[in-house]
Design a protein around this motif. Structure first.
Motif, mmCIF file in Angstrom:
data_model
loop_
_atom_site.group_PDB
_atom_site.id
_atom_site.type_symbol
_atom_site.label_atom_id
_atom_site.label_comp_id
_atom_site.label_asym_id
_atom_site.label_seq_id
_atom_site.Cartn_x
_atom_site.Cartn_y
_atom_site.Cartn_z
ATOM 1 N N THR A 1 -16.013 70.575 36.877
ATOM 2 C CA THR A 1 -14.671 70.813 37.405
ATOM 3 C C THR A 1 -13.917 69.511 37.222
ATOM 4 O O THR A 1 -14.356 68.462 37.693
ATOM 5 N N VAL A 2 -12.806 69.566 36.514
ATOM 6 C CA VAL A 2 -12.015 68.374 36.244
ATOM 7 C C VAL A 2 -10.763 68.410 37.108
ATOM 8 O O VAL A 2 -10.057 69.422 37.154
ATOM 9 N N ALA A 3 -10.481 67.312 37.787
ATOM 10 C CA ALA A 3 -9.282 67.195 38.608
ATOM 11 C C ALA A 3 -8.533 65.941 38.203
ATOM 12 O O ALA A 3 -9.097 64.849 38.211
ATOM 13 N N SER A 4 -7.275 66.105 37.816
ATOM 14 C CA SER A 4 -6.447 64.975 37.410
ATOM 15 C C SER A 4 -5.484 64.639 38.534
ATOM 16 O O SER A 4 -4.709 65.491 38.981
ATOM 17 N N VAL A 5 -5.538 63.391 38.981
ATOM 18 C CA VAL A 5 -4.887 62.965 40.220
ATOM 19 C C VAL A 5 -3.631 62.151 39.912
ATOM 20 O O VAL A 5 -3.617 61.353 38.973
ATOM 21 N N ARG A 6 -2.590 62.331 40.713
ATOM 22 C CA ARG A 6 -1.362 61.552 40.564
ATOM 23 C C ARG A 6 -1.379 60.352 41.509
ATOM 24 O O ARG A 6 -1.699 60.474 42.691
ATOM 25 N N ALA A 7 -1.000 59.187 40.980
ATOM 26 C CA ALA A 7 -0.859 57.995 41.817
ATOM 27 C C ALA A 7 0.333 58.146 42.759
ATOM 28 O O ALA A 7 1.202 59.005 42.569
ATOM 29 N N GLY A 8 0.402 57.290 43.766
ATOM 30 C CA GLY A 8 1.405 57.458 44.805
ATOM 31 C C GLY A 8 2.633 56.583 44.708
ATOM 32 O O GLY A 8 3.583 56.751 45.478
ATOM 33 N N LEU A 9 2.654 55.631 43.757
ATOM 34 C CA LEU A 9 3.762 54.682 43.669
ATOM 35 C C LEU A 9 4.635 55.004 42.463
ATOM 36 O O LEU A 9 4.143 55.031 41.328
ATOM 37 N N ALA A 10 5.923 55.261 42.677
ATOM 38 C CA ALA A 10 6.825 55.525 41.557
ATOM 39 C C ALA A 10 6.914 54.288 40.669
ATOM 40 O O ALA A 10 7.080 53.170 41.158
ATOM 41 N N ALA A 11 6.788 54.502 39.340
ATOM 42 C CA ALA A 11 6.829 53.382 38.385
ATOM 43 C C ALA A 11 7.325 53.899 37.046
ATOM 44 O O ALA A 11 6.669 54.743 36.433
ATOM 45 N N GLY A 12 8.460 53.402 36.596
ATOM 46 C CA GLY A 12 9.002 53.834 35.320
ATOM 47 C C GLY A 12 9.212 55.328 35.303
ATOM 48 O O GLY A 12 9.740 55.913 36.261
ATOM 49 N N PRO A 13 8.770 55.997 34.235
ATOM 50 C CA PRO A 13 8.944 57.445 34.161
ATOM 51 C C PRO A 13 7.910 58.234 34.957
ATOM 52 O O PRO A 13 7.966 59.456 35.017
ATOM 53 N N GLY A 14 6.968 57.533 35.554
ATOM 54 C CA GLY A 14 5.906 58.217 36.275
ATOM 55 C C GLY A 14 5.477 57.488 37.524
ATOM 56 O O GLY A 14 6.289 57.155 38.380
ATOM 57 N N TYR A 15 4.181 57.178 37.595
ATOM 58 C CA TYR A 15 3.605 56.631 38.821
ATOM 59 C C TYR A 15 2.591 55.537 38.494
ATOM 60 O O TYR A 15 2.100 55.440 37.373
ATOM 61 N N ALA A 16 2.279 54.732 39.500
ATOM 62 C CA ALA A 16 1.281 53.669 39.373
ATOM 63 C C ALA A 16 0.393 53.684 40.604
ATOM 64 O O ALA A 16 0.791 54.132 41.685
ATOM 65 N N TRP A 17 -0.815 53.158 40.423
ATOM 66 C CA TRP A 17 -1.752 53.091 41.543
ATOM 67 C C TRP A 17 -1.449 51.923 42.457
ATOM 68 O O TRP A 17 -1.661 52.011 43.675
ATOM 69 N N PHE A 18 -0.950 50.830 41.883
ATOM 70 C CA PHE A 18 -0.557 49.667 42.669
ATOM 71 C C PHE A 18 0.387 48.826 41.812
ATOM 72 O O PHE A 18 0.382 48.947 40.572
ATOM 73 N N PRO A 19 1.235 47.989 42.420
ATOM 74 C CA PRO A 19 2.148 47.157 41.631
ATOM 75 C C PRO A 19 1.384 46.217 40.711
ATOM 76 O O PRO A 19 0.357 45.654 41.089
ATOM 77 N N GLU B 1 -3.326 45.360 48.504
ATOM 78 C CA GLU B 1 -2.784 46.664 48.138
ATOM 79 C C GLU B 1 -3.803 47.474 47.350
ATOM 80 O O GLU B 1 -3.945 48.689 47.545
ATOM 81 N N VAL B 2 -4.534 46.811 46.471
ATOM 82 C CA VAL B 2 -5.587 47.496 45.720
ATOM 83 C C VAL B 2 -6.641 48.047 46.668
ATOM 84 O O VAL B 2 -7.080 49.200 46.537
ATOM 85 N N LYS B 3 -7.025 47.268 47.650
ATOM 86 C CA LYS B 3 -8.033 47.724 48.610
ATOM 87 C C LYS B 3 -7.501 48.872 49.454
ATOM 88 O O LYS B 3 -8.228 49.847 49.713
ATOM 89 N N ARG B 4 -6.243 48.790 49.857
ATOM 90 C CA ARG B 4 -5.653 49.856 50.674
ATOM 91 C C ARG B 4 -5.628 51.172 49.905
ATOM 92 O O ARG B 4 -6.050 52.221 50.415
ATOM 93 N N VAL B 5 -5.144 51.125 48.668
ATOM 94 C CA VAL B 5 -5.047 52.335 47.855
ATOM 95 C C VAL B 5 -6.439 52.891 47.553
ATOM 96 O O VAL B 5 -6.659 54.109 47.628
ATOM 97 N N SER B 6 -7.385 52.031 47.243
ATOM 98 C CA SER B 6 -8.736 52.485 46.931
ATOM 99 C C SER B 6 -9.390 53.152 48.135
ATOM 100 O O SER B 6 -10.086 54.169 47.989
ATOM 101 N N ALA B 7 -9.174 52.598 49.323
ATOM 102 C CA ALA B 7 -9.714 53.217 50.531
ATOM 103 C C ALA B 7 -9.087 54.584 50.772
ATOM 104 O O ALA B 7 -9.772 55.543 51.168
ATOM 105 N N GLU B 8 -7.798 54.698 50.504
ATOM 106 C CA GLU B 8 -7.099 55.976 50.657
ATOM 107 C C GLU B 8 -7.639 57.010 49.675
ATOM 108 O O GLU B 8 -7.888 58.166 50.043
#
Length: 215
Positions: A46-64, A79-86
């Motif tokens: 089962t493949v699941a493709s996940v969207r990052a939460g930070l708006a960046a350019g035309p899409g999204y980013a996981w962290f600045p 910030e990397v640790k916070r996002v990874s824990a989430e």
């Protein structure tokens, strides 16, 4: 992270007992960017493709992420640790019905999947990094690198030596770190640049079959 920001290759009724492969896109992309790979990967997953939460350019980013002025990239470790824990908490909410969880990340997505492996060294069956890097971090209890090294996690790293996007210092630090902390399969491709090739996905499929499905 929500179900609305995730694309699934199988309906909920078809997922029970299957191995789960999570896809993490690169900087400025979205969950649709890698989802087409699902058709090229072993059907057992089962493949699941996940969207990052930070708006960046035309899409999204996981962290600045930005240039550090010395040929590398700057980022905020907190910030990397916070996002990874989430992300880890979200994975916990979906992993129960699956036989295993593996990770695949492209570009900045590789930084996320390798960070997840470093934080949760026993939670994943295999990790795939495409045209990306491992973050060069200071020693921190969040990164359980010694446990990861003892775990001998299978890790596939594919890239083109002519990749114009990933800074060379990060390539060098990743190249030093990965063999010491994972069972590394490293493959170089010509003419791929900062992208994904058909040959690479064939190799990824073979890697996942050998390391996850054969268990």
């Amino acid at each position: 992270m929500t179900s609305e920001a995730t694309l699934w290759s199988k309906d909920a009724s078809q997922r029970a007992g299957s191995p789960l492969l999570l896809l993490f896109h690169g900087y400025g992309a979205n969950e649709a960017d890698l989802f087409g790979l699902a058709e090229e990967l072993p059907a057992e997953f089962t493949v699941a493709s996940v969207r990052a939460g930070l708006a960046a350019g035309p899409g999204y980013a996981w962290f600045p992420l930005g240039p550090d002025g010395e040929g590398g990239l700057s980022f905020d470790p907190q910030e990397v640790k916070r996002v990874s824990a989430e992300i880890g908490s979200w994975i916990d909410s979906v992993r129960g019905e699956h036989s295993s969880v593996s990770l695949l990340g492209f570009s900045q997505g590789m930084a996320i999947v390798s960070t997840l492996a470093r934080h949760r060294p026993t939670d994943f069956a295999a990790v795939v990094g495409l045209s990306g890097f491992v973050l060069d971090t200071a020693e921190d209890d969040f990164f359980r690198d010694q446990e990861l090294a003892a775990r001998k996690l299978p890790f596939f790293w594919g890239r083109d030596q002519a990749d114009p996007v990933v800074p060379q210092p990060l390539v060098e630090s990743s190249n030093a770190w990965l063999p010491k902390h994972t069972v590394l399969t490293k493959v170089l491709y010509n003419g791929m640049w900062h992208g994904i090739s058909a040959a690479e996905i064939k190799h990824v499929s073979e890697f996942l079959t050998a390391t996850v499905l054969a268990e």
